[in-house]
Write a protein that holds these residues in place. Structure first.
Motif, PDB file in Angstrom:
ATOM      1  N   GLN A 141      38.216  43.580  20.781  1.00 42.85           N
ATOM      2  CA  GLN A 141      37.742  42.665  21.940  1.00 42.85           C
ATOM      3  C   GLN A 141      38.616  42.268  22.814  1.00 42.85           C
ATOM      4  O   GLN A 141      39.984  42.220  22.429  1.00 42.85           O
ATOM      5  N   PHE A 142      38.689  43.096  23.643  1.00 42.10           N
ATOM      6  CA  PHE A 142      39.963  42.138  25.189  1.00 42.10           C
ATOM      7  C   PHE A 142      40.415  40.523  25.308  1.00 42.10           C
ATOM      8  O   PHE A 142      39.075  40.136  24.885  1.00 42.10           O
ATOM      9  N   VAL A 143      41.297  40.063  25.484  1.00 47.52           N
ATOM     10  CA  VAL A 143      41.856  38.470  25.511  1.00 47.52           C
ATOM     11  C   VAL A 143      41.703  37.896  26.819  1.00 47.52           C
ATOM     12  O   VAL A 143      42.864  39.222  27.452  1.00 47.52           O
ATOM     13  N   ASN A 144      41.439  36.736  27.472  1.00 47.27           N
ATOM     14  CA  ASN A 144      41.577  36.267  28.623  1.00 47.27           C
ATOM     15  C   ASN A 144      43.142  35.749  28.111  1.00 47.27           C
ATOM     16  O   ASN A 144      43.234  35.792  27.219  1.00 47.27           O
ATOM     17  N   VAL A 145      44.076  36.063  29.657  1.00 45.60           N
ATOM     18  CA  VAL A 145      44.981  35.364  29.013  1.00 45.60           C
ATOM     19  C   VAL A 145      45.323  34.483  30.871  1.00 45.60           C
ATOM     20  O   VAL A 145      45.286  35.087  31.381  1.00 45.60           O
ATOM     21  N   GLY A 146      45.528  33.522  30.742  1.00 47.24           N
ATOM     22  CA  GLY A 146      45.118  32.504  31.257  1.00 47.24           C
ATOM     23  C   GLY A 146      45.938  31.076  31.472  1.00 47.24           C
ATOM     24  O   GLY A 146      46.074  30.407  30.511  1.00 47.24           O
ATOM     25  N   THR A 147      46.070  30.052  32.156  1.00 44.49           N
ATOM     26  CA  THR A 147      45.922  28.872  31.894  1.00 44.49           C
ATOM     27  C   THR A 147      45.674  27.695  32.042  1.00 44.49           C
ATOM     28  O   THR A 147      45.021  26.301  31.580  1.00 44.49           O
ATOM     29  N   GLY A 148      43.370  28.276  31.999  1.00 41.64           N
ATOM     30  CA  GLY A 148      42.858  26.986  32.342  1.00 41.64           C
ATOM     31  C   GLY A 148      42.538  26.417  33.065  1.00 41.64           C
ATOM     32  O   GLY A 148      41.544  25.471  33.336  1.00 41.64           O
ATOM     33  N   ASP A 149      43.812  26.473  34.059  1.00 38.12           N
ATOM     34  CA  ASP A 149      43.426  25.096  34.893  1.00 38.12           C
ATOM     35  C   ASP A 149      43.435  25.952  36.689  1.00 38.12           C
ATOM     36  O   ASP A 149      43.792  27.136  36.729  1.00 38.12           O
ATOM     37  N   GLU A 150      42.684  25.704  37.195  1.00 39.34           N
ATOM     38  CA  GLU A 150      43.081  25.919  38.810  1.00 39.34           C
ATOM     39  C   GLU A 150      42.840  24.957  40.336  1.00 39.34           C
ATOM     40  O   GLU A 150      43.291  24.182  39.600  1.00 39.34           O
ATOM     41  N   VAL A 151      43.102  26.252  41.136  1.00 41.47           N
ATOM     42  CA  VAL A 151      43.550  24.686  42.346  1.00 41.47           C
ATOM     43  C   VAL A 151      42.831  25.653  43.468  1.00 41.47           C
ATOM     44  O   VAL A 151      42.542  26.992  43.420  1.00 41.47           O
ATOM     45  N   THR A 152      42.296  24.912  44.488  1.00 45.88           N
ATOM     46  CA  THR A 152      42.155  25.790  45.252  1.00 45.88           C
ATOM     47  C   THR A 152      42.915  26.398  46.356  1.00 45.88           C
ATOM     48  O   THR A 152      43.777  26.363  46.189  1.00 45.88           O
ATOM     49  N   ILE A 153      42.934  27.148  47.244  1.00 46.68           N
ATOM     50  CA  ILE A 153      43.527  28.098  48.068  1.00 46.68           C
ATOM     51  C   ILE A 153      44.119  27.064  49.108  1.00 46.68           C
ATOM     52  O   ILE A 153      45.133  27.001  49.253  1.00 46.68           O
ATOM     53  N   LYS A 154      43.269  25.984  49.407  1.00 49.70           N
ATOM     54  CA  LYS A 154      44.027  25.152  50.307  1.00 49.70           C
ATOM     55  C   LYS A 154      45.605  24.066  49.912  1.00 49.70           C
ATOM     56  O   LYS A 154      46.243  24.054  49.920  1.00 49.70           O
ATOM     57  N   GLU A 155      44.683  24.066  48.580  1.00 50.38           N
ATOM     58  CA  GLU A 155      45.457  22.866  47.719  1.00 50.38           C
ATOM     59  C   GLU A 155      47.288  23.876  47.630  1.00 50.38           C
ATOM     60  O   GLU A 155      48.176  22.848  47.219  1.00 50.38           O
ATOM     61  N   LEU A 156      46.607  25.240  47.089  1.00 53.35           N
ATOM     62  CA  LEU A 156      47.630  25.792  46.801  1.00 53.35           C
ATOM     63  C   LEU A 156      48.832  25.872  47.827  1.00 53.35           C
ATOM     64  O   LEU A 156      50.219  26.118  47.726  1.00 53.35           O
ATOM     65  N   ALA A 157      48.135  26.435  49.926  1.00 51.34           N
ATOM     66  CA  ALA A 157      49.221  26.457  50.383  1.00 51.34           C
ATOM     67  C   ALA A 157      49.385  25.180  50.720  1.00 51.34           C
ATOM     68  O   ALA A 157      50.712  25.486  51.366  1.00 51.34           O
ATOM     69  N   GLU A 158      48.690  23.876  50.306  1.00 50.68           N
ATOM     70  CA  GLU A 158      49.865  22.902  50.615  1.00 50.68           C
ATOM     71  C   GLU A 158      50.774  22.184  49.695  1.00 50.68           C
ATOM     72  O   GLU A 158      51.983  22.525  50.210  1.00 50.68           O
ATOM     73  N   LEU A 159      50.366  22.869  48.439  1.00 50.79           N
ATOM     74  CA  LEU A 159      51.723  22.810  47.462  1.00 50.79           C
ATOM     75  C   LEU A 159      52.939  23.783  48.148  1.00 50.79           C
ATOM     76  O   LEU A 159      54.101  23.823  48.026  1.00 50.79           O
ATOM     77  N   VAL A 160      52.571  25.444  48.199  1.00 49.78           N
ATOM     78  CA  VAL A 160      53.919  25.816  48.612  1.00 49.78           C
ATOM     79  C   VAL A 160      54.598  25.944  50.126  1.00 49.78           C
ATOM     80  O   VAL A 160      55.523  25.593  50.109  1.00 49.78           O
ATOM     81  N   LYS A 161      54.009  24.946  50.928  1.00 44.19           N
ATOM     82  CA  LYS A 161      54.570  24.668  52.229  1.00 44.19           C
ATOM     83  C   LYS A 161      55.672  22.907  51.694  1.00 44.19           C
ATOM     84  O   LYS A 161      56.064  22.978  52.304  1.00 44.19           O
ATOM     85  N   GLU A 162      55.310  22.468  50.975  1.00 39.68           N
ATOM     86  CA  GLU A 162      55.626  21.038  50.438  1.00 39.68           C
ATOM     87  C   GLU A 162      57.066  21.621  49.271  1.00 39.68           C
ATOM     88  O   GLU A 162      58.193  21.409  50.254  1.00 39.68           O
ATOM     89  N   THR A 163      57.467  23.065  49.192  1.00 34.59           N
ATOM     90  CA  THR A 163      57.933  24.399  48.447  1.00 34.59           C
ATOM     91  C   THR A 163      58.538  24.014  48.917  1.00 34.59           C
ATOM     92  O   THR A 163      60.240  23.619  48.780  1.00 34.59           O
ATOM     93  N   VAL A 164      58.220  24.936  50.509  1.00 33.23           N
ATOM     94  CA  VAL A 164      59.651  25.209  51.078  1.00 33.23           C
ATOM     95  C   VAL A 164      59.750  24.532  51.972  1.00 33.23           C
ATOM     96  O   VAL A 164      61.262  24.503  52.238  1.00 33.23           O
ATOM     97  N   GLY A 165      59.499  23.456  51.922  1.00 34.66           N
ATOM     98  CA  GLY A 165      59.699  22.356  53.176  1.00 34.66           C
ATOM     99  C   GLY A 165      59.452  22.709  54.964  1.00 34.66           C
ATOM    100  O   GLY A 165      60.315  22.171  55.226  1.00 34.66           O
ATOM    101  N   PHE A 166      58.892  23.214  54.938  1.00 34.28           N
ATOM    102  CA  PHE A 166      57.958  23.919  55.890  1.00 34.28           C
ATOM    103  C   PHE A 166      56.928  22.295  56.754  1.00 34.28           C
ATOM    104  O   PHE A 166      56.372  22.140  55.989  1.00 34.28           O
ATOM    105  N   GLU A 167      57.667  21.801  57.687  1.00 38.66           N
ATOM    106  CA  GLU A 167      57.380  20.672  58.240  1.00 38.66           C
ATOM    107  C   GLU A 167      56.067  21.134  59.186  1.00 38.66           C
ATOM    108  O   GLU A 167      55.511  19.873  59.486  1.00 38.66           O
ATOM    109  N   GLY A 168      55.702  21.792  60.086  1.00 41.91           N
ATOM    110  CA  GLY A 168      54.833  22.797  61.068  1.00 41.91           C
ATOM    111  C   GLY A 168      53.303  22.163  60.124  1.00 41.91           C
ATOM    112  O   GLY A 168      52.804  22.005  59.512  1.00 41.91           O
ATOM    113  N   GLU A 169      52.214  23.420  61.291  1.00 40.26           N
ATOM    114  CA  GLU A 169      50.827  22.983  60.432  1.00 40.26           C
ATOM    115  C   GLU A 169      50.311  24.182  60.001  1.00 40.26           C
ATOM    116  O   GLU A 169      50.944  25.387  60.207  1.00 40.26           O
TER     117      GLU A 169
END
Length: 299
Positions: A219-247
């Motif tokens: 049987q093949f095995v899933n490999v992941g974290t078991g955690d998830e975010v929305t794409i909106k949450e991801l975009a906000e996190l990338v924006k914060e990490t990069v330091g972009f201040e626009g919209e």
């Protein structure tokens, strides 16, 4: 990205007899070249991380290439591994093998239980074929070929080409270039509502070596974290990490893809492996890697 992460992990943990080839050194679509490589090198263990990959845009445009290239790469390697007596092979698939509307989180048993997401169907079919090839060579020839299905990945040596990249590296590049060019906004595809799971490539590398050393099941095995975010949450996190201040502006005329893709990783956890790198930590390190290698990544 994945191959280099596996090599980094092996080097860091004392493995010295490593045989690797870049795509420019060995065209894995060439059956004769692959057969010659295996006959000459006689590897004992094979990590099959090679694939033609991309995001929604690339998957949907280059449908024939994604199906043909991935089918022939895995067929050439798996068959040559069998012919040359490889002791063990680990085939890496993708979470896109699961049906678009499969129950969440995605259990290994859900394979082939429904229709695939249309935008990445060719890639998914190729990866399913790889799983079945490993199962068939195990059943018919007794080959110890196992499969692992990683979730969405990111990390050093990712693909930042906006025409072919996945969502996370695409967002890093978009926000970085918007910051450098003093743009007022960044456009992101879709509604931001889909949920996605992200795993650092270094965690996947550790999991792959763990499975190579500890797992011999069919049987093949899933490999992941078991955690998830929305794409909106991801975009906000990338924006914060990069330091972009626009919209942020969402282009809802563009596709969202599968609504949710969360892996059930209970089997992997029960075996004794769990990821180490959190998304915020991993994203910060990945952005620093992008800055250090920007000329290479965006050339």
């Amino acid at each position: 990205m994945v191959g280099s992460a596996i090599v980094r992990y092996l080097n860091a943990h004392g493995y010295q007899n490593i045989v690797a080839r870049t795509s420019s050194e060995l065209d894995l679509r060439n059956q004769e070249a692959v057969a010659t490589f295996f006959a000459d090198e006689k590897p004992d263990y094979v990590f099959l991380a090679a694939a033609k990959v991309g995001g929604i845009l690339a998957n949907n445009i280059y449908r024939a290439e994604f199906l043909y290239d991935n089918l022939i790469i895995e067929a050439n390697i798996i068959h040559s591994a069998y012919q040359n007596g490889v002791k063990k092979l680990l085939f890496l698939g993708s979470s896109c093998i699961y049906p678009k509307m499969a129950p969440q989180p995605l259990k290994e048993d859900y394979l082939l239980s429904g229709f695939l997401e249309p935008t990445n169907e060719p890639y998914a079919i190729a990866k399913i074929a790889g799983i079945k090839l490993c199962e068939a060579y195990r059943s018919q020839y007794g080959a110890n070929f196992v499969s692992a299905m990683p979730t969405n990945l990111y990390g050093p040596n990712d693909n930042y080409d906006l025409q072919g990249s996945h969502v996370l590296p695409a967002l890093i590049r978009k926000f970085h270039e918007a910051k450098v060019n003093n743009q007022e906004f960044v456009e992101v595809w879709g509604t931001g509502s889909p949920f996605r799971e992200f795993m650092h490539a270094d965690d996947l590398a550790e999991a792959c070596v763990y499975l190579m050393n500890n797992y011999d099941g069919e049987q093949f095995v899933n490999v992941g974290t078991g955690d998830e975010v929305t794409i909106k949450e991801l975009a906000e996190l990338v924006k914060e990490t990069v330091g972009f201040e626009g919209e942020l502006r969402w282009n809802t005329d563009k596709p969202d893809g599968t609504p949710r893709k969360l892996m059930d990783v209970s089997r992997l956890h029960d075996m004794g492996y769990k990821h180490r790198i959190g998304l915020r930590e991993g994203l910060a390190a990945t952005y620093q890697d992008f800055l250090k290698n920007e000329e290479v990544y965006v050339s």
